[in-house]
Enzyme design. Structure first.
Site, mmCIF file in Angstrom:
data_model
loop_
_atom_site.group_PDB
_atom_site.id
_atom_site.type_symbol
_atom_site.label_atom_id
_atom_site.label_comp_id
_atom_site.label_asym_id
_atom_site.label_seq_id
_atom_site.Cartn_x
_atom_site.Cartn_y
_atom_site.Cartn_z
ATOM 1 N N ASP A 65 2.344 0.289 16.215
ATOM 2 C CA ASP A 65 1.720 -0.624 15.266
ATOM 3 C C ASP A 65 2.622 -1.795 14.911
ATOM 4 O OD1 ASP A 65 -0.685 0.490 14.866
ATOM 5 O OD2 ASP A 65 -0.229 1.425 12.947
ATOM 6 N N LYS A 87 -1.848 -6.224 14.753
ATOM 7 C CA LYS A 87 -2.186 -7.637 14.598
ATOM 8 C C LYS A 87 -0.968 -8.465 14.946
ATOM 9 C CE LYS A 87 -5.078 -7.535 10.793
ATOM 10 N NZ LYS A 87 -5.361 -7.647 9.436
ATOM 11 N N MET A 202 -0.169 -2.933 0.626
ATOM 12 C CA MET A 202 -1.055 -4.001 1.130
ATOM 13 C C MET A 202 -1.693 -4.804 -0.006
ATOM 14 S SD MET A 202 -3.058 -1.988 4.176
ATOM 15 C CE MET A 202 -3.205 -0.388 3.400
HETATM 16 N N1 SAH Z 1 1.648 4.215 6.662
HETATM 17 C C1 SAH Z 1 2.476 3.239 5.977
HETATM 18 C C2 SAH Z 1 1.643 2.283 5.175
HETATM 19 C C3 SAH Z 1 0.714 1.431 6.013
HETATM 20 S S1 SAH Z 1 -0.144 0.255 5.049
HETATM 21 C C4 SAH Z 1 3.503 3.957 5.097
HETATM 22 O O1 SAH Z 1 3.385 5.169 4.905
HETATM 23 O O2 SAH Z 1 4.434 3.316 4.622
HETATM 24 C C5 SAH Z 1 0.864 -1.167 5.250
HETATM 25 C C6 SAH Z 1 1.583 -1.495 3.957
HETATM 26 O O3 SAH Z 1 2.672 -0.603 3.775
HETATM 27 C C7 SAH Z 1 2.209 -2.852 3.909
HETATM 28 O O4 SAH Z 1 1.254 -3.855 3.580
HETATM 29 C C8 SAH Z 1 3.218 -2.671 2.810
HETATM 30 O O5 SAH Z 1 2.593 -2.661 1.551
HETATM 31 C C9 SAH Z 1 3.701 -1.261 3.085
HETATM 32 N N2 SAH Z 1 4.903 -1.240 3.949
HETATM 33 C C10 SAH Z 1 5.063 -0.562 5.069
HETATM 34 N N3 SAH Z 1 6.308 -0.730 5.570
HETATM 35 C C11 SAH Z 1 6.938 -1.542 4.709
HETATM 36 C C12 SAH Z 1 8.252 -2.083 4.645
HETATM 37 N N4 SAH Z 1 9.180 -1.829 5.576
HETATM 38 N N5 SAH Z 1 8.554 -2.888 3.615
HETATM 39 C C13 SAH Z 1 7.665 -3.130 2.639
HETATM 40 N N6 SAH Z 1 6.412 -2.661 2.644
HETATM 41 C C14 SAH Z 1 6.055 -1.871 3.665
#
Ligand code: SAH
Length: 298
Positions: A65, A87, A202
């Site tokens: 992803d 994306k 998000m």
């Molecule tokens: N499965 C992921 C979340 C996916 S949704 C998890 O468990 O972390 C995607 C959102 O996750 C992003 O828009 C942001 O809000 C957050 N996110 C994921 N990785 C991030 C990172 N390294 N830094 C900040 N926000 C992050």
């Protein structure tokens, strides 16, 4: 306890060869025709689990992803094919249906398929949908949880998601519904009232609307908020603000996704717990919640 012996975790120095301990673990075989749905964590490759590392080393194909960092992909078997499924550059993202179909196709072709997702696959990552599609198609799968951004990402900013003096509950909320709209069908009054700490995924583009909804439902405009961008990566940055000014500050600072947002008094602890900042010379404040002085006064 192992063989009746208590194993002390505090022992030192580490016995010779302990660093190779990982290779002695009975890690599962990655069999052809299987899909492993694996969390890559928020970015820092050091946060990969041993199962994730094992999967990266053995997979024939890695379907990854947008949130999976290059640094993590470097651990993939050099013979593995890396397939991007997110994306990029404003191009429309592949449909979830197509991603699931691709996983099924690769597994049916006898590949060891690693579906690598940022954070934890089952936290706002559509991992559940992909897993259900695999079950539907009769493809065997394994789930490897990962460190989610809403916990580990905040930890790298020195913000504990719970603290005994602040909150006994935390709510994880997505700021983005499948169609991209503000999640208005969420029970905002209950979230505002029932959860001292709210972690938003998000949510940058809807932060204005979300903060207004929370304030309308009783949250203080001066409540501390932190946004952690690129959490756990070398370019991590943190914006500290308040609920009332968060949206304006984000625009002013041109603070962009991906960012994890936390609302609540746990943010105050950062002054005392910004361990990454301390590595760069920042002086940490002792007792940032002033708990000791309050206790002394009692
Ligand atoms: N499965 C992921 C979340 C996916 S949704 C998890 O468990 O972390 C995607 C959102 O996750 C992003 O828009 C942001 O809000 C957050 N996110 C994921 N990785 C991030 C990172 N390294 N830094 C900040 N926000 C992050």
């Amino acid at each position: 306890m192992k063989d009746g012996k208590v194993i002390s975790l505090g022992r030192s120095p580490a016995p010779e060869g302990a660093v190779e301990a990982a290779s002695c673990l009975a890690l599962p075989d990655f069999e052809p025709g299987w899909v492993w749905l694996v969390g890559a964590g928020p970015g820092d490759p050091g946060l990969l689990t041993l199962h994730a590392l094992n999967a990266l080393r053995k997979a024939d194909v890695v379907v990854y992803d947008a949130l999976v960092d290059e640094a993590v992909l470097q651990f993939a078997n050099p013979r593995a094919t890396l397939e991007y499924s997110g994306k990029r550059g404003g191009k429309p993202s592949p449909k979830q249906r197509d991603i699931s179909a691709r996983l099924v196709e690769l597994a049916r072709a006898g590949k060891r398929v690693l579906r690598l997702k940022g954070g934890d696959p089952f936290v706002f990552g559509r991992g559940g949908e992909e897993a259900l599609a695999l079950v539907d198609a009769g493809i065997p799968f394994r789930l490897v949880p990962g460190v989610t951004a809403g916990i580990g990402g905040l930890g790298y900013a020195g913000i504990p998601v719970t603290h005994r003096d602040v909150n006994h509950a935390v709510t994880f909320v997505t700021g983005h519904m499948a169609g991209g709209a503000v999640p208005e069908n969420l029970d905002w009054p209950s979230i505002a009232k029932g959860s001292p700490v709210i972690v938003l995924y998000m949510a940058i583009s809807h932060l204005d609307a979300i903060s207004k909804l929370l304030i309308e439902n009783g949250r203080r405009a001066d409540e501390p908020v932190a946004l952690v961008r690129n959490a756990t990566l070398k370019n991590q940055s943190v914006l500290e603000t308040t609920l009332g000014s968060a949206a304006d500050d984000v625009t002013r600072a041109d603070f962009k996704a991906p960012a994890i947002i936390v609302i609540g008094d746990v943010v105050k602890l950062r002054e005392g717990l910004d361990w990454l900042g301390a590595l760069e010379g920042r002086i940490l404040k002792r007792d940032p919640l002033s708990v000791r002085s309050r206790q002394d006064a009692v």
